[in-house]
Design a protein around this motif. Structure first.
Motif, PDB file in Angstrom:
ATOM      1  N   ALA A 205      23.774  34.814 -16.534  1.00  0.00           N
ATOM      2  CA  ALA A 205      24.355  35.190 -15.054  1.00  0.00           C
ATOM      3  C   ALA A 205      23.905  34.001 -14.127  1.00  0.00           C
ATOM      4  O   ALA A 205      22.879  33.334 -14.566  1.00  0.00           O
ATOM      5  N   ASN A 206      24.612  33.948 -13.287  1.00  0.00           N
ATOM      6  CA  ASN A 206      24.444  32.765 -12.310  1.00  0.00           C
ATOM      7  C   ASN A 206      23.167  33.127 -11.440  1.00  0.00           C
ATOM      8  O   ASN A 206      23.182  34.139 -10.615  1.00  0.00           O
ATOM      9  N   TYR A 208      22.275  31.726  -8.922  1.00  0.00           N
ATOM     10  CA  TYR A 208      22.347  31.646  -7.309  1.00  0.00           C
ATOM     11  C   TYR A 208      22.957  32.727  -6.803  1.00  0.00           C
ATOM     12  O   TYR A 208      23.020  32.627  -5.673  1.00  0.00           O
ATOM     13  N   ARG A 209      23.415  33.777  -7.506  1.00  0.00           N
ATOM     14  CA  ARG A 209      24.023  34.726  -6.871  1.00  0.00           C
ATOM     15  C   ARG A 209      23.019  35.872  -6.524  1.00  0.00           C
ATOM     16  O   ARG A 209      22.473  36.322  -7.540  1.00  0.00           O
ATOM     17  N   GLY A 210      22.935  36.374  -5.327  1.00  0.00           N
ATOM     18  CA  GLY A 210      22.012  37.477  -4.918  1.00  0.00           C
ATOM     19  C   GLY A 210      20.802  37.082  -4.766  1.00  0.00           C
ATOM     20  O   GLY A 210      19.819  37.915  -4.740  1.00  0.00           O
ATOM     21  N   ASP A 211      20.299  35.667  -5.046  1.00  0.00           N
ATOM     22  CA  ASP A 211      18.954  35.363  -4.736  1.00  0.00           C
ATOM     23  C   ASP A 211      18.921  33.913  -4.159  1.00  0.00           C
ATOM     24  O   ASP A 211      19.656  33.255  -4.594  1.00  0.00           O
ATOM     25  N   SER A 212      18.456  33.842  -3.021  1.00  0.00           N
ATOM     26  CA  SER A 212      18.387  32.631  -2.371  1.00  0.00           C
ATOM     27  C   SER A 212      17.414  31.456  -2.768  1.00  0.00           C
ATOM     28  O   SER A 212      17.117  30.416  -2.079  1.00  0.00           O
ATOM     29  N   TRP A 215      18.336  28.121  -3.763  1.00  0.00           N
ATOM     30  CA  TRP A 215      18.919  27.369  -2.750  1.00  0.00           C
ATOM     31  C   TRP A 215      17.873  26.982  -1.688  1.00  0.00           C
ATOM     32  O   TRP A 215      18.076  25.918  -1.205  1.00  0.00           O
ATOM     33  N   TRP A 338      21.177  27.528 -17.161  1.00  0.00           N
ATOM     34  CA  TRP A 338      21.623  27.146 -16.014  1.00  0.00           C
ATOM     35  C   TRP A 338      20.961  25.975 -15.357  1.00  0.00           C
ATOM     36  O   TRP A 338      21.215  25.460 -14.474  1.00  0.00           O
TER      37      TRP A 338
END
Length: 394
Positions: A205-206, A208-212, A215, A338
């Motif tokens: 699962a990516n 970066y999605r749903g979690d900062s 970033w 990832w």
């Protein structure tokens, strides 16, 4: 024939050998990227304008930035060893070819291709370390790996201008090319892909999605690279113009800061192992960088050279100490499926910021002087402090 079973255990000797190979590959990459600007005196001496020579030596960096994420994707898909061998071999071929061509367009294209090859080792060598070193030694190992950049700059500064002046530009290009060729052979023989867990849908699962978190780490690294790039780019000029140092003395001090910065990266990595956290030390480094740059701003503004010079050295060391911490944190949080792309994104953001510093801050220095850009770098470091994520994991 049955396929060879993946290696899941290695001895300490092989682990440290792979770290050494990763450092060597990354150092050859650093010389290709950061060493080519040392060709500027030879290029302008042969009749190239400063603008055209500057454009030429920037092409390896352009190739690097354009392909960091793509190399990370390949690492995630096929593994570290193939990427390390292919990338260093591409650097070797491009460097040797650039040394023998006469056409300036072909010369520039080959420098660009060499930059593409140089990008391969950024994520792949980091992944080898994260995969083979246990968490309690991973920070130290990654700190050692992160010394490759200052080592590459130092070796490039010592060798490339001298070789170019005494033996010509083609011979100077062979310095990083031959190192890359040796690295390709070493990685082919000595690197083993670290084991990966059985892939589940959740593992792929990516992150970066749903979690900062990732970033935010990327943002912190971009902000903290601004003091580093400011000092590395303009420190020598400040010592020479504002403080009246000779170029030889200023260059010697700047070279010394490169090696001190390498020691700082190792120390920060060992510190993170000892406390069981990457993000806690990263926050402390950001605070220290903001304070050091602020103090440098004041002393540079008041011409207190006796304090400004030690502060410049201290700020140079502090401002590079975050690199290994953030790099390790990204690899650990992104996971084995990832982390290649995560490290590619990490390096792309930092390199874009580094590329923006010379023209933008150069214009500010022309208009206002050196203390103002030191103040801007201090503000960037201060802005990074609240952006560092809280460390909820040990």
């Amino acid at each position: 024939m049955r396929p060879t079973a993946p290696v899941t255990r290695i001895g300490d000797g092989r682990r440290w050998l792979m770290l050494a190979l990763g450092v060597f590959a990354q150092t050859s990459s650093s010389i290709f990227i950061h060493g080519t600007p040392f060709l500027l005196p030879a290029l302008t001496a042969r009749g190239d304008s400063l603008a055209s020579a500057g454009a030429l030596v920037a092409l390896p960096t352009v190739g690097l930035v354009c392909t960091l994420i793509a190399w990370g994707y390949v690492v995630d898909r096929i593994g570290e060893r193939i990427v390390l061998v292919a990338g260093t071999l591409l650097m070797f071929v491009a460097g040797v070819a650039a040394a023998v061509v006469d056409n300036p367009v072909a010369f520039g294209a080959l420098l660009f291709v060499g930059g593409i090859g140089a990008a391969s080792s950024n994520g792949a060598s980091g992944r080898v370390i994260v995969g083979w070193f246990p968490p309690d030694r991973r920070g130290l190992a990654m700190g050692i790996r992160q010394t490759a950049q200052p080592l590459g700059v130092g070796i490039g500064a010592l060798t490339i201008p001298w070789v170019a002046a005494n033996h010509g530009i083609p011979a100077a290009l062979l310095v990083p090319a031959l190192m890359a060729g040796a690295a390709a052979v070493g990685c082919l023989v000595g690197i083993i892909d670290p084991p990966r867990p059985a892939a589940k849908a959740a593992d792929r699962a990516n992150p970066y999605r749903g979690d900062s978190t990732l970033w935010r780490i990327h943002g912190v690294s971009i902000l903290l690279v601004l003091p580093q790039a400011t000092l590395w780019t303009f420190g020598l000029l400040w010592l020479h113009v504002d403080l009246g140092w000779s170029l030889a003395a200023a260059g010697a001090l700047m070279t010394a800061t490169q090696f001190l910065g390498a020691a700082g990266r190792i120390g920060a990595g060992a510190w993170s192992d000892r406390v069981g956290s990457r993000l806690g030390p990263l926050r402390q480094v950001a605070i220290a960088a903001a304070l050091a740059m602020a103090a440098l701003t004041v002393t540079a503004w008041t011409d207190w050279w006796w304090a400004a010079v030690p502060l410049m050295v201290a700020a140079s060391v502090i401002s590079v100490s975050d690199n290994g911490l953030a790099f390790t944190a990204v690899a650990e949080i992104a996971g084995p499926f990832w982390s290649g792309r995560g490290l590619g994104i990490q390096n792309t953001g930092q390199n874009l910021a580094i590329a923006a510093v010379p023209p933008l801050f150069g214009a500010v220095i022309t208009a206002t002087g050196f203390p103002v850009v030191y103040a801007l770098a201090a503000v960037a470091a201060a802005a990074a402090v609240p952006l560092v994520p809280r460390d909820s994991r040990k």
